[in-house]
Design a protein around this motif. Structure first.
Motif, PDB file in Angstrom:
ATOM      1  N   GLY A  14     -18.007   1.943  76.190  1.00 30.20           N
ATOM      2  CA  GLY A  14     -18.135   0.541  75.828  1.00 30.20           C
ATOM      3  C   GLY A  14     -19.355   0.241  74.976  1.00 30.20           C
ATOM      4  N   THR A  15     -19.725  -1.054  74.983  1.00 31.41           N
ATOM      5  CA  THR A  15     -20.794  -1.556  74.112  1.00 31.41           C
ATOM      6  C   THR A  15     -21.740  -2.460  74.894  1.00 31.41           C
ATOM      7  OG1 THR A  15     -19.332  -1.521  72.184  1.00 31.41           O
ATOM      8  CG2 THR A  15     -21.291  -2.903  72.031  1.00 31.41           C
ATOM      9  N   LEU A  16     -23.032  -2.250  74.688  1.00 36.43           N
ATOM     10  CA  LEU A  16     -24.053  -3.195  75.117  1.00 36.43           C
ATOM     11  C   LEU A  16     -24.438  -4.012  73.901  1.00 36.43           C
ATOM     12  CD1 LEU A  16     -26.163  -4.341  77.120  1.00 36.43           C
ATOM     13  CD2 LEU A  16     -27.691  -2.479  76.412  1.00 36.43           C
ATOM     14  N   MET A  17     -24.102  -5.322  73.919  1.00 35.63           N
ATOM     15  CA  MET A  17     -24.402  -6.209  72.798  1.00 35.63           C
ATOM     16  C   MET A  17     -25.700  -6.962  73.082  1.00 35.63           C
ATOM     17  SD  MET A  17     -20.609  -7.785  71.982  1.00 35.63           S
ATOM     18  CE  MET A  17     -21.284  -8.790  70.647  1.00 35.63           C
ATOM     19  N   MET A  18     -26.701  -6.736  72.244  1.00 33.56           N
ATOM     20  CA  MET A  18     -27.980  -7.429  72.355  1.00 33.56           C
ATOM     21  C   MET A  18     -27.953  -8.552  71.318  1.00 33.56           C
ATOM     22  SD  MET A  18     -30.380  -4.043  72.897  1.00 33.56           S
ATOM     23  CE  MET A  18     -31.827  -4.993  73.403  1.00 33.56           C
ATOM     24  N   THR A  19     -28.099  -9.791  71.765  1.00 33.11           N
ATOM     25  CA  THR A  19     -27.746 -10.925  70.909  1.00 33.11           C
ATOM     26  C   THR A  19     -28.912 -11.801  70.481  1.00 33.11           C
ATOM     27  OG1 THR A  19     -27.322 -12.384  72.793  1.00 33.11           O
ATOM     28  CG2 THR A  19     -25.488 -11.030  72.026  1.00 33.11           C
ATOM     29  N   SER A  20     -30.114 -11.594  71.041  1.00 32.90           N
ATOM     30  CA  SER A  20     -31.224 -12.518  70.771  1.00 32.90           C
ATOM     31  C   SER A  20     -32.479 -11.761  70.381  1.00 32.90           C
ATOM     32  CB  SER A  20     -31.492 -13.395  71.993  1.00 32.90           C
ATOM     33  OG  SER A  20     -30.366 -14.197  72.280  1.00 32.90           O
ATOM     34  N   LEU A  21     -33.360 -12.415  69.652  1.00 34.30           N
ATOM     35  CA  LEU A  21     -34.514 -11.767  69.047  1.00 34.30           C
ATOM     36  C   LEU A  21     -35.527 -11.285  70.074  1.00 34.30           C
ATOM     37  CD1 LEU A  21     -35.124 -14.219  66.071  1.00 34.30           C
ATOM     38  CD2 LEU A  21     -34.265 -11.877  65.916  1.00 34.30           C
ATOM     39  N   GLY A  39     -27.908 -17.307  74.404  1.00 31.32           N
ATOM     40  CA  GLY A  39     -28.737 -17.358  73.217  1.00 31.32           C
ATOM     41  C   GLY A  39     -29.943 -18.270  73.315  1.00 31.32           C
ATOM     42  N   LEU A  40     -30.374 -18.594  74.526  1.00 28.73           N
ATOM     43  CA  LEU A  40     -31.497 -19.514  74.709  1.00 28.73           C
ATOM     44  C   LEU A  40     -32.806 -18.759  74.914  1.00 28.73           C
ATOM     45  CD1 LEU A  40     -29.765 -22.221  76.938  1.00 28.73           C
ATOM     46  CD2 LEU A  40     -30.047 -22.167  74.454  1.00 28.73           C
ATOM     47  N   ALA A  41     -33.924 -19.491  74.839  1.00 27.68           N
ATOM     48  CA  ALA A  41     -35.248 -18.877  74.761  1.00 27.68           C
ATOM     49  C   ALA A  41     -35.821 -18.533  76.128  1.00 27.68           C
ATOM     50  CB  ALA A  41     -36.196 -19.798  74.000  1.00 27.68           C
ATOM     51  N   ALA A  42     -35.173 -17.610  76.818  1.00 30.41           N
ATOM     52  CA  ALA A  42     -35.709 -17.022  78.038  1.00 30.41           C
ATOM     53  C   ALA A  42     -35.193 -15.589  78.103  1.00 30.41           C
ATOM     54  CB  ALA A  42     -35.277 -17.816  79.273  1.00 30.41           C
ATOM     55  N   SER A  43     -36.063 -14.647  78.436  1.00 31.52           N
ATOM     56  CA  SER A  43     -35.731 -13.236  78.354  1.00 31.52           C
ATOM     57  C   SER A  43     -34.592 -12.848  79.289  1.00 31.52           C
ATOM     58  CB  SER A  43     -36.964 -12.389  78.699  1.00 31.52           C
ATOM     59  OG  SER A  43     -37.968 -12.560  77.725  1.00 31.52           O
ATOM     60  N   THR A  44     -33.653 -12.079  78.749  1.00 29.10           N
ATOM     61  CA  THR A  44     -32.599 -11.462  79.540  1.00 29.10           C
ATOM     62  C   THR A  44     -32.813  -9.962  79.463  1.00 29.10           C
ATOM     63  OG1 THR A  44     -31.087 -13.248  78.955  1.00 29.10           O
ATOM     64  CG2 THR A  44     -30.122 -11.265  79.883  1.00 29.10           C
ATOM     65  N   ASP A  46     -33.848  -8.145  63.610  1.00 34.34           N
ATOM     66  CA  ASP A  46     -34.441  -6.875  64.016  1.00 34.34           C
ATOM     67  C   ASP A  46     -33.909  -6.395  65.359  1.00 34.34           C
ATOM     68  OD1 ASP A  46     -36.099  -7.796  61.926  1.00 34.34           O
ATOM     69  OD2 ASP A  46     -37.788  -6.630  62.688  1.00 34.34           O
ATOM     70  N   LEU A  47     -33.580  -5.112  65.423  1.00 33.09           N
ATOM     71  CA  LEU A  47     -33.469  -4.399  66.685  1.00 33.09           C
ATOM     72  C   LEU A  47     -34.710  -3.528  66.766  1.00 33.09           C
ATOM     73  CD1 LEU A  47     -31.946  -3.682  69.252  1.00 33.09           C
ATOM     74  CD2 LEU A  47     -30.672  -1.964  67.949  1.00 33.09           C
ATOM     75  N   ARG A  48     -35.605  -3.857  67.710  1.00 31.51           N
ATOM     76  CA  ARG A  48     -36.937  -3.254  67.745  1.00 31.51           C
ATOM     77  C   ARG A  48     -36.971  -2.096  68.738  1.00 31.51           C
ATOM     78  NH1 ARG A  48     -41.351  -6.379  69.280  1.00 31.51           N
ATOM     79  NH2 ARG A  48     -42.583  -5.275  67.723  1.00 31.51           N
ATOM     80  N   MET A  49     -37.471  -0.956  68.260  1.00 32.50           N
ATOM     81  CA  MET A  49     -37.683   0.226  69.089  1.00 32.50           C
ATOM     82  C   MET A  49     -39.181   0.351  69.304  1.00 32.50           C
ATOM     83  SD  MET A  49     -34.452   1.007  69.036  1.00 32.50           S
ATOM     84  CE  MET A  49     -34.326   2.647  69.710  1.00 32.50           C
ATOM     85  N   VAL A  50     -39.646  -0.012  70.497  1.00 29.42           N
ATOM     86  CA  VAL A  50     -41.079  -0.178  70.727  1.00 29.42           C
ATOM     87  C   VAL A  50     -41.471   0.367  72.101  1.00 29.42           C
ATOM     88  CG1 VAL A  50     -41.260  -2.211  69.226  1.00 29.42           C
ATOM     89  CG2 VAL A  50     -40.709  -2.514  71.633  1.00 29.42           C
ATOM     90  N   THR A  51     -42.782   0.336  72.358  1.00 25.58           N
ATOM     91  CA  THR A  51     -43.435   0.538  73.662  1.00 25.58           C
ATOM     92  C   THR A  51     -43.431   1.986  74.126  1.00 25.58           C
ATOM     93  OG1 THR A  51     -42.813  -1.713  74.302  1.00 25.58           O
ATOM     94  CG2 THR A  51     -43.595  -0.258  76.061  1.00 25.58           C
ATOM     95  N   ASN A  52     -42.253   2.584  74.311  1.00 26.34           N
ATOM     96  CA  ASN A  52     -42.161   3.966  74.774  1.00 26.34           C
ATOM     97  C   ASN A  52     -41.473   4.832  73.726  1.00 26.34           C
ATOM     98  OD1 ASN A  52     -43.146   4.108  77.691  1.00 26.34           O
ATOM     99  ND2 ASN A  52     -41.730   2.379  77.806  1.00 26.34           N
ATOM    100  N   ASP A  53     -41.857   6.115  73.679  1.00 26.28           N
ATOM    101  CA  ASP A  53     -41.302   7.040  72.702  1.00 26.28           C
ATOM    102  C   ASP A  53     -39.809   7.258  72.954  1.00 26.28           C
ATOM    103  OD1 ASP A  53     -43.855   7.247  71.693  1.00 26.28           O
ATOM    104  OD2 ASP A  53     -44.305   9.138  72.729  1.00 26.28           O
ATOM    105  N   LYS A  54     -39.111   7.631  71.879  1.00 28.38           N
ATOM    106  CA  LYS A  54     -37.673   7.858  71.942  1.00 28.38           C
ATOM    107  C   LYS A  54     -37.339   9.268  71.432  1.00 28.38           C
ATOM    108  CE  LYS A  54     -37.808   3.225  72.033  1.00 28.38           C
ATOM    109  NZ  LYS A  54     -38.146   2.507  73.255  1.00 28.38           N
TER     110      LYS A  54
END
Length: 276
Positions: free
Chosen positions: A127-134, A108-113, A181-189
């Motif tokens: 299973g599940t992919l858990m995205m935990t940070s902004l 949960g620290l401020a560096a991109s994973t 927020d879970l952001r859906m951005v950059t490329n079309d879906k």
């Protein structure tokens, strides 16, 4: 000389193809760190020509304490958790088949994973992919030219973070962390199944086109749960709200051939264009 070089190149390519995806299996019953050869069988940390297999029985956690490229990842034991701490990048050249839990930015620290998909492939399994940070602190991307990630029908992506990937969703994508927020951005879906905001979470669809198949459904479910459309286009499928969820329109957006039911807010300085 040219013929000899060509023959040597062909042999080299055949050798690489033969070894691509060679499995290396987790072999530490108590869990441990990914980047330690002794935790694997054979005693080698998986690399570009390998498929990492987390199938050893029992409940344990593997910590991805490196940045690397691998051919494939199979988590066949549903009791396994793969933690990816802050600042780590996993580059995939093949599929992830996940029957367990993968945690993006477990510290949960401020560096991109980030999980980068360098070729068109799948994120599949039960299973599940858990995205935990902004925002970019928990991130899924497609990095190969023209590459597309297909999200399997029995798999779940949930939490908060950012999905930059060009993605076909056949499973469940859920923004379910209160106020985040879970952001859906950059490329079309493309959405052929369910993309949902729940538990007061926010799904932010920003500056992209989302095309829905006949079973595609975008839903905001529960008090404070929100789907935000920001300068985006939605084509086809259903959009709905239940039990206090709502749709928020920000900027200039278009809905084309969409079936809508529920509550929508179009505030000042926002535009919703309706087609078909």
């Amino acid at each position: 000389m040219k013929s000899r070089i060509s023959a040597m190149c062909a042999i080299s390519a055949m050798t690489m193809a033969a070894s691509a995806g060679a499995p290396i299996s987790w072999d530490s019953v108590g869990g441990g760190t990914w980047n330690l050869p002794a935790n694997w069988s054979p005693a080698t940390v998986p690399g570009l020509t390998n498929t990492a297999v987390l199938g050893l029985t029992g409940a344990y956690t593997v910590t991805y304490d490196t940045t690397s490229s691998i051919n494939g990842l199979m988590i066949t034991n549903p009791d396994v958790q793969l933690d990816m701490p802050h600042g780590r990048v996993m580059t995939m050249f093949g599929a992830i088949n996940n029957d367990g839990t993968i945690v993006l930015n477990s510290t949960g620290l401020a560096a991109s994973t980030t999980i980068d998909f360098a070729a068109s492939t799948m994120l599949d399994g039960t299973g599940t992919l858990m995205m935990t940070s902004l925002n970019t602190l928990s991130r899924v991307r497609t990095t190969g030219v023209g590459s597309v990630l297909t999200h399997g029908s029995s798999h779940t992506i949930e939490g908060r973070g950012q999905i930059d990937a060009a993605m076909i969703n056949d499973g469940l994508v859920e923004a379910n962390i209160l106020g985040s927020d879970l952001r859906m951005v950059t490329n079309d879906k493309t959405n052929n199944a369910t993309m949902r905001a729940s538990n007061g979470g926010i799904m932010d669809i920003s500056s992209i086109i989302v095309t829905q198949g006949v079973a595609g459904d975008l839903v905001a479910s529960g008090a404070g749960s929100e789907i935000e459309f920001t300068n985006s286009t939605l084509i086809g499928g259903d959009v709905s709200t239940t039990a206090g969820g709502f749709i928020e329109i920000i900027g200039n957006n278009t809905m084309d051939g969409v079936v809508f039911s529920g509550d929508m807010n179009i505030p000042h300085a926002a535009t919703l264009n309706i087609a078909n």
